[in-house]
Design a protein around this motif. Sequence first.
Motif, PDB file in Angstrom:
ATOM      1  N   ILE A 145       0.834  -1.209   0.000  1.00  0.00           N
ATOM      2  CA  ILE A 145       0.000   0.000   0.000  1.00  0.00           C
ATOM      3  C   ILE A 145       0.862   1.248   0.000  1.00  0.00           C
ATOM      4  CG2 ILE A 145      -0.314   0.263   2.521  1.00  0.00           C
ATOM      5  CD1 ILE A 145      -3.040   0.638  -0.196  1.00  0.00           C
ATOM      6  N   VAL A 146       1.989   1.215   0.701  1.00  0.00           N
ATOM      7  CA  VAL A 146       2.876   2.376   0.734  1.00  0.00           C
ATOM      8  C   VAL A 146       3.405   2.691  -0.665  1.00  0.00           C
ATOM      9  CG1 VAL A 146       5.150   3.185   1.499  1.00  0.00           C
ATOM     10  CG2 VAL A 146       3.540   2.237   3.155  1.00  0.00           C
ATOM     11  N   HIS A 147       3.855   1.685  -1.374  1.00  0.00           N
ATOM     12  CA  HIS A 147       4.450   1.939  -2.687  1.00  0.00           C
ATOM     13  C   HIS A 147       3.394   2.278  -3.732  1.00  0.00           C
ATOM     14  CE1 HIS A 147       8.669   1.206  -1.784  1.00  0.00           C
ATOM     15  NE2 HIS A 147       8.229   0.301  -0.924  1.00  0.00           N
ATOM     16  N   ALA A 148       2.190   1.716  -3.606  1.00  0.00           N
ATOM     17  CA  ALA A 148       1.113   2.100  -4.524  1.00  0.00           C
ATOM     18  C   ALA A 148       0.766   3.572  -4.335  1.00  0.00           C
ATOM     19  CB  ALA A 148      -0.113   1.226  -4.288  1.00  0.00           C
ATOM     20  N   ALA A 149       0.678   4.001  -3.073  1.00  0.00           N
ATOM     21  CA  ALA A 149       0.391   5.409  -2.786  1.00  0.00           C
ATOM     22  C   ALA A 149       1.533   6.301  -3.242  1.00  0.00           C
ATOM     23  CB  ALA A 149       0.130   5.584  -1.294  1.00  0.00           C
ATOM     24  N   MET A 150       2.769   5.859  -3.015  1.00  0.00           N
ATOM     25  CA  MET A 150       3.939   6.642  -3.418  1.00  0.00           C
ATOM     26  C   MET A 150       3.949   6.875  -4.926  1.00  0.00           C
ATOM     27  SD  MET A 150       7.953   5.540  -3.233  1.00  0.00           S
ATOM     28  CE  MET A 150       7.658   4.342  -4.549  1.00  0.00           C
ATOM     29  N   ARG A 151       3.576   5.824  -5.676  1.00  0.00           N
ATOM     30  CA  ARG A 151       3.569   5.937  -7.137  1.00  0.00           C
ATOM     31  C   ARG A 151       2.365   6.714  -7.654  1.00  0.00           C
ATOM     32  NH1 ARG A 151       4.558   0.298  -6.609  1.00  0.00           N
ATOM     33  NH2 ARG A 151       2.422  -0.088  -7.320  1.00  0.00           N
ATOM     34  N   GLY A 152       1.386   6.955  -6.787  1.00  0.00           N
ATOM     35  CA  GLY A 152       0.183   7.654  -7.222  1.00  0.00           C
ATOM     36  C   GLY A 152      -0.691   6.806  -8.127  1.00  0.00           C
ATOM     37  N   GLU A 153      -0.735   5.498  -7.833  1.00  0.00           N
ATOM     38  CA  GLU A 153      -1.579   4.623  -8.649  1.00  0.00           C
ATOM     39  C   GLU A 153      -3.026   5.092  -8.582  1.00  0.00           C
ATOM     40  OE1 GLU A 153      -0.359   2.531 -10.631  1.00  0.00           O
ATOM     41  OE2 GLU A 153       1.668   2.219  -9.837  1.00  0.00           O
ATOM     42  N   LYS A 154      -3.685   5.110  -9.709  1.00  0.00           N
ATOM     43  CA  LYS A 154      -5.000   5.742  -9.812  1.00  0.00           C
ATOM     44  C   LYS A 154      -6.131   4.761  -9.520  1.00  0.00           C
ATOM     45  CE  LYS A 154      -3.201   9.229 -13.000  1.00  0.00           C
ATOM     46  NZ  LYS A 154      -1.800   8.799 -12.823  1.00  0.00           N
ATOM     47  N   PHE A 155      -6.100   4.200  -8.308  1.00  0.00           N
ATOM     48  CA  PHE A 155      -7.231   3.393  -7.838  1.00  0.00           C
ATOM     49  C   PHE A 155      -7.597   3.848  -6.431  1.00  0.00           C
ATOM     50  CE2 PHE A 155      -3.498   0.764  -6.690  1.00  0.00           C
ATOM     51  CZ  PHE A 155      -3.736   0.511  -5.347  1.00  0.00           C
ATOM     52  N   THR A 156      -8.692   3.329  -5.914  1.00  0.00           N
ATOM     53  CA  THR A 156      -9.219   3.716  -4.604  1.00  0.00           C
ATOM     54  C   THR A 156      -9.125   2.538  -3.651  1.00  0.00           C
ATOM     55  OG1 THR A 156     -10.748   5.330  -5.566  1.00  0.00           O
ATOM     56  CG2 THR A 156     -11.291   4.476  -3.367  1.00  0.00           C
ATOM     57  N   THR A 157      -8.672   2.792  -2.438  1.00  0.00           N
ATOM     58  CA  THR A 157      -8.635   1.761  -1.415  1.00  0.00           C
ATOM     59  C   THR A 157      -9.655   2.065  -0.328  1.00  0.00           C
ATOM     60  OG1 THR A 157      -6.336   1.073  -1.747  1.00  0.00           O
ATOM     61  CG2 THR A 157      -7.254   0.772   0.465  1.00  0.00           C
ATOM     62  N   ILE A 158     -10.488   1.087  -0.024  1.00  0.00           N
ATOM     63  CA  ILE A 158     -11.402   1.145   1.110  1.00  0.00           C
ATOM     64  C   ILE A 158     -10.758   0.304   2.210  1.00  0.00           C
ATOM     65  CG2 ILE A 158     -13.748   0.759   1.934  1.00  0.00           C
ATOM     66  CD1 ILE A 158     -13.525   2.750  -0.433  1.00  0.00           C
ATOM     67  N   PHE A 159     -10.305   0.960   3.252  1.00  0.00           N
ATOM     68  CA  PHE A 159      -9.558   0.313   4.331  1.00  0.00           C
ATOM     69  C   PHE A 159     -10.445   0.200   5.567  1.00  0.00           C
ATOM     70  CE2 PHE A 159      -6.467   1.282   7.957  1.00  0.00           C
ATOM     71  CZ  PHE A 159      -6.139  -0.046   8.165  1.00  0.00           C
ATOM     72  N   CYS A 186      -0.468  10.202  -3.030  1.00  0.00           N
ATOM     73  CA  CYS A 186      -1.786  10.129  -2.386  1.00  0.00           C
ATOM     74  C   CYS A 186      -2.431  11.502  -2.440  1.00  0.00           C
ATOM     75  CB  CYS A 186      -1.636   9.673  -0.940  1.00  0.00           C
ATOM     76  SG  CYS A 186      -3.191   9.610  -0.014  1.00  0.00           S
ATOM     77  N   VAL A 187      -3.542  11.618  -3.172  1.00  0.00           N
ATOM     78  CA  VAL A 187      -4.179  12.926  -3.340  1.00  0.00           C
ATOM     79  C   VAL A 187      -5.369  13.129  -2.403  1.00  0.00           C
ATOM     80  CG1 VAL A 187      -3.430  13.111  -5.729  1.00  0.00           C
ATOM     81  CG2 VAL A 187      -5.678  12.111  -5.221  1.00  0.00           C
ATOM     82  N   TYR A 188      -5.875  12.042  -1.845  1.00  0.00           N
ATOM     83  CA  TYR A 188      -7.048  12.175  -0.973  1.00  0.00           C
ATOM     84  C   TYR A 188      -7.057  11.046   0.038  1.00  0.00           C
ATOM     85  CZ  TYR A 188     -12.018  12.444   0.403  1.00  0.00           C
ATOM     86  OH  TYR A 188     -13.193  12.537   1.098  1.00  0.00           O
ATOM     87  N   ALA A 189      -7.142  11.413   1.321  1.00  0.00           N
ATOM     88  CA  ALA A 189      -7.254  10.430   2.399  1.00  0.00           C
ATOM     89  C   ALA A 189      -8.232  10.967   3.433  1.00  0.00           C
ATOM     90  CB  ALA A 189      -5.890  10.172   3.043  1.00  0.00           C
ATOM     91  N   GLU A 190      -9.216  10.159   3.791  1.00  0.00           N
ATOM     92  CA  GLU A 190     -10.202  10.566   4.789  1.00  0.00           C
ATOM     93  C   GLU A 190     -10.541   9.377   5.672  1.00  0.00           C
ATOM     94  OE1 GLU A 190     -14.545  12.812   5.279  1.00  0.00           O
ATOM     95  OE2 GLU A 190     -13.564  12.750   3.322  1.00  0.00           O
ATOM     96  N   ARG A 191     -10.771   9.662   6.943  1.00  0.00           N
ATOM     97  CA  ARG A 191     -11.177   8.619   7.888  1.00  0.00           C
ATOM     98  C   ARG A 191     -12.620   8.872   8.308  1.00  0.00           C
ATOM     99  NH1 ARG A 191      -7.472   9.137  11.572  1.00  0.00           N
ATOM    100  NH2 ARG A 191      -6.077   7.494  10.798  1.00  0.00           N
ATOM    101  N   VAL A 192     -13.437   7.814   8.243  1.00  0.00           N
ATOM    102  CA  VAL A 192     -14.862   7.913   8.534  1.00  0.00           C
ATOM    103  C   VAL A 192     -15.273   6.730   9.411  1.00  0.00           C
ATOM    104  CG1 VAL A 192     -15.364   9.144   6.377  1.00  0.00           C
ATOM    105  CG2 VAL A 192     -15.464   6.637   6.430  1.00  0.00           C
TER     106      VAL A 192
END
Length: 249
Positions: free
Chosen positions: A105-119, A170-176
Amino acid sequence: MAIVYEKSRGLTDAELHYCPGCHHGIIHKLVAESLVELGLLDEAIGVCPVGCSVLAFNYFNCDMQEAAHGRAPAVATGIKRTHPNQAVFTYQGDGDLASIGAGEIVHAAMRGEKFTTIFVNNAIYGMTGGQMAPTTLIGQKATTCPGGRDAAQAGMPIRVAEMLSTLDGCVYAERVCVTDIANLNKAKRAIKKAFEKQMAGEGFTFIEVLSTCPTNWGMTPLKANEWLKTEMAAYYPLGVIKDNTAEVK
């Protein structure tokens, strides 16, 4: 009789296997509704983890791919790069993502991969019997720390959203959370925004959803809901962690 509510077509008719009081079913609903409302469902591709939601492919009414433990971001990277115009998401728990899958997950975010993760963060290993997870709170009991997590021995719980938000990709991160209607509505808005930013080509988007695990917490569903709001949300504060509008390249 007028229909005032019906199940989203983004979900199949399969009966959910989750424990009573678990929030996975609610989170599934929000993801499914978001995909339908954004017109993305028919071409969406989800990636399942190893964990409580390992059978998510039975529930989402879109193409789904199973991944090895922790490797959902790598699988999603390949899918999105070969299908750049389709909505791609991973659906992962804290054991899958924050432990064995932390590097992915760190490297996917670092590369700016254009998908969405629901954690989905329930602060414990749910499927395997309630062991301590990277997100287990200090003092919280688990089968591998019956006296409660000790910071001197196990370190502090990882705030994954904050960690990933430090990475440029990582362009958007929110906790809900989904403990009540007000928070459920906020969660849905966040999920939809994450997909919208993905489809705009901005970069990696990440939604962390605090969730209960009444079975392994040893609580009733009602008590688990309250514990999440008073204890988990105190350490994992709700809200937008990062929201950058990157230049689309």
